[in-house]
Each structure stands twice: as structure tokens, then as C-alpha cells.
Design a protein around this motif. Sequence first.
Motif, mmCIF file in Angstrom:
data_model
loop_
_atom_site.group_PDB
_atom_site.id
_atom_site.type_symbol
_atom_site.label_atom_id
_atom_site.label_comp_id
_atom_site.label_asym_id
_atom_site.label_seq_id
_atom_site.Cartn_x
_atom_site.Cartn_y
_atom_site.Cartn_z
ATOM 1 N N VAL A 9 -18.227 -0.288 -6.932
ATOM 2 C CA VAL A 9 -17.390 0.758 -7.521
ATOM 3 C C VAL A 9 -16.174 0.147 -8.209
ATOM 4 O O VAL A 9 -15.823 0.526 -9.333
ATOM 5 C CB VAL A 9 -16.971 1.805 -6.463
ATOM 6 C CG1 VAL A 9 -15.894 2.738 -6.996
ATOM 7 C CG2 VAL A 9 -18.185 2.594 -6.000
ATOM 8 N N LYS A 10 -15.522 -0.810 -7.553
ATOM 9 C CA LYS A 10 -14.381 -1.489 -8.175
ATOM 10 C C LYS A 10 -14.790 -2.176 -9.467
ATOM 11 O O LYS A 10 -14.078 -2.107 -10.472
ATOM 12 C CB LYS A 10 -13.793 -2.526 -7.208
ATOM 13 C CG LYS A 10 -12.969 -1.939 -6.089
ATOM 14 C CD LYS A 10 -12.561 -2.973 -5.056
ATOM 15 C CE LYS A 10 -11.972 -4.228 -5.603
ATOM 16 N NZ LYS A 10 -11.650 -5.222 -4.565
ATOM 17 N N ASN A 15 -14.786 -2.463 -15.302
ATOM 18 C CA ASN A 15 -15.545 -2.690 -16.519
ATOM 19 C C ASN A 15 -15.461 -1.516 -17.484
ATOM 20 O O ASN A 15 -15.525 -1.717 -18.702
ATOM 21 C CB ASN A 15 -17.000 -3.050 -16.200
ATOM 22 C CG ASN A 15 -17.132 -4.538 -16.029
ATOM 23 O OD1 ASN A 15 -17.156 -5.261 -17.000
ATOM 24 N ND2 ASN A 15 -17.183 -4.997 -14.791
ATOM 25 N N LEU A 16 -15.307 -0.304 -17.003
ATOM 26 C CA LEU A 16 -15.110 0.833 -17.903
ATOM 27 C C LEU A 16 -13.794 0.690 -18.667
ATOM 28 O O LEU A 16 -13.719 0.985 -19.864
ATOM 29 C CB LEU A 16 -15.144 2.149 -17.129
ATOM 30 C CG LEU A 16 -16.516 2.583 -16.624
ATOM 31 C CD1 LEU A 16 -16.386 3.830 -15.742
ATOM 32 C CD2 LEU A 16 -17.466 2.835 -17.780
ATOM 33 N N MET A 39 -20.430 -5.188 -29.220
ATOM 34 C CA MET A 39 -19.709 -6.300 -28.591
ATOM 35 C C MET A 39 -19.191 -5.883 -27.214
ATOM 36 O O MET A 39 -19.283 -6.644 -26.247
ATOM 37 C CB MET A 39 -18.530 -6.736 -29.466
ATOM 38 C CG MET A 39 -18.924 -7.432 -30.743
ATOM 39 S SD MET A 39 -17.541 -7.669 -31.891
ATOM 40 C CE MET A 39 -16.301 -8.400 -30.869
ATOM 41 N N ALA A 40 -18.661 -4.684 -27.129
ATOM 42 C CA ALA A 40 -18.098 -4.203 -25.874
ATOM 43 C C ALA A 40 -19.180 -4.036 -24.809
ATOM 44 O O ALA A 40 -18.970 -4.391 -23.649
ATOM 45 C CB ALA A 40 -17.370 -2.878 -26.104
ATOM 46 N N LEU A 41 -20.336 -3.504 -25.176
ATOM 47 C CA LEU A 41 -21.421 -3.317 -24.209
ATOM 48 C C LEU A 41 -21.939 -4.647 -23.678
ATOM 49 O O LEU A 41 -22.185 -4.790 -22.473
ATOM 50 C CB LEU A 41 -22.562 -2.515 -24.833
ATOM 51 C CG LEU A 41 -22.284 -1.030 -25.028
ATOM 52 C CD1 LEU A 41 -23.416 -0.377 -25.808
ATOM 53 C CD2 LEU A 41 -22.083 -0.340 -23.690
ATOM 54 N N LEU A 48 -19.499 -7.286 -15.711
ATOM 55 C CA LEU A 48 -19.840 -6.583 -14.476
ATOM 56 C C LEU A 48 -20.656 -7.475 -13.550
ATOM 57 O O LEU A 48 -20.357 -7.597 -12.363
ATOM 58 C CB LEU A 48 -20.616 -5.307 -14.791
ATOM 59 C CG LEU A 48 -21.095 -4.500 -13.590
ATOM 60 C CD1 LEU A 48 -19.922 -3.977 -12.782
ATOM 61 C CD2 LEU A 48 -21.985 -3.357 -14.042
ATOM 62 N N SER A 49 -21.657 -8.112 -14.092
ATOM 63 C CA SER A 49 -22.505 -9.003 -13.290
ATOM 64 C C SER A 49 -21.694 -10.149 -12.704
ATOM 65 O O SER A 49 -21.821 -10.482 -11.519
ATOM 66 C CB SER A 49 -23.637 -9.572 -14.145
ATOM 67 O OG SER A 49 -24.402 -8.535 -14.688
#
Length: 68
Positions: A9-10, A15-16, A39-41, A48-49
Motif C-alpha cells: 500500500v505504501k 508511486n501514484l 514515460m511515467a507509466l 514500484l517493483s
Amino acid sequence: METRMRTIVKAVIWNLIGLAVMALVGAFITGSVMAGGTMALINAAIGLSSYVLYERIWTRIQWGRCLG
């Protein structure tokens, strides 16, 4: 120690925030919302990974923790 769900969740929330910032920066630099969004995605997926892996490794390291 954190649960895996808390770590995830953190990471997702962080990442959002990063996704929004990177999309704006990418769009500003390239002049294209589509290129900036792409680029952002890509950046968010990698970030995130990496963050989840990083946090899970640190949960196993006892150095610097106060037990008491």
C-alpha cells in the motif's frame, strides 16, 4: 515489522504521487501528453517493483532497530 500488505500500500501510494509528477514533467519536456504519460507509466512500474523489493529486504535486516 511491517506486513507485506502495508509495504505494498505504501509503495502504491508513493508511486501514484510519482506517476503524476513524472507525467507532468514528461509532458512538459516532450510537449506530448502521450509521451509523458508513457514515460511515467514505465517509470512507475519500475519504481514500484524496486521499492517493494527494497522494503522487503530491509524488513529482514535487524541493524538499527530498537527492540524494546
